[in-house]
Motif scaffolding. Structure first.
Motif, PDB file in Angstrom:
ATOM      1  N   TRP A  92      -4.020  -3.864   7.255  1.00  0.00           N
ATOM      2  CA  TRP A  92      -3.827  -2.525   6.692  1.00  0.00           C
ATOM      3  C   TRP A  92      -4.987  -1.614   7.081  1.00  0.00           C
ATOM      4  N   TRP A 121       0.861  -1.169   0.000  1.00  0.00           N
ATOM      5  CA  TRP A 121       0.000   0.000   0.000  1.00  0.00           C
ATOM      6  C   TRP A 121       0.897   1.218   0.000  1.00  0.00           C
ATOM      7  N   PHE A 136       1.477  -5.259   4.395  1.00  0.00           N
ATOM      8  CA  PHE A 136       0.812  -6.062   5.413  1.00  0.00           C
ATOM      9  C   PHE A 136       0.443  -7.394   4.769  1.00  0.00           C
ATOM     10  N   ALA A 163       2.957  -4.695  10.488  1.00  0.00           N
ATOM     11  CA  ALA A 163       3.434  -4.468   9.119  1.00  0.00           C
ATOM     12  C   ALA A 163       4.640  -5.373   8.862  1.00  0.00           C
ATOM     13  N   GLU A 201      -5.123  -7.742   4.207  1.00  0.00           N
ATOM     14  CA  GLU A 201      -5.740  -6.446   3.961  1.00  0.00           C
ATOM     15  C   GLU A 201      -6.412  -5.891   5.216  1.00  0.00           C
TER      16      GLU A 201
END
Length: 124
Positions: free
Chosen positions: A66, A7, A60, A42, A63
């Protein structure tokens, strides 16, 4: 173990050249964000500096992790503190930044598509 999802958080400099810059934002909040990333699972993160601002890439494994990190009050507060929170913040899936430096084609060389012969039209 599954591959992590990457991300990106892209922070742009303010267009009018104000005192607040994306690099200054990173310097002010990098430690808090890093600690938060570590304590919230993370798997990796990287900072990149560009001529237009900075990018934080975060990975991560899931999902949901995150989304949970992004929803934390501390994370939200740091994102609200970027120099231009209206036009200067992009949060998205995948790697951030640019696709590399623009290198124009040398003069006189046609694009490859122009070198391919087109089929003859069918006559009925």
């Amino acid at each position: 173990m599954s591959a992590p999802d990457w991300w990106s958080i892209e922070v742009m400099d303010v267009e009018d050249g104000a005192v607040h810059t994306a690099t200054g934002w990173r310097d002010a909040y990098a430690q808090a964000l890093t600690e938060s990333l570590i304590t919230n699972g993370a798997s990796s993160w990287r900072w990149f500096e560009h001529s237009w601002g900075v990018v934080l890439e975060v990975a991560f494994v899931h999902e949901e992790m995150w989304a949970g990190w992004l929803a934390l009050p501390g994370t939200r507060a740091t994102l609200e503190a970027v120099p231009d929170s209206v036009r200067g913040l992009f949060v998205h899936r995948g790697h951030g930044g640019s696709s590399g430096a623009y290198v124009p084609r040398p003069p006189g060389i046609d694009p490859r598509a122009d070198r391919v012969g087109l089929p003859e039209p069918l006559v009925s």
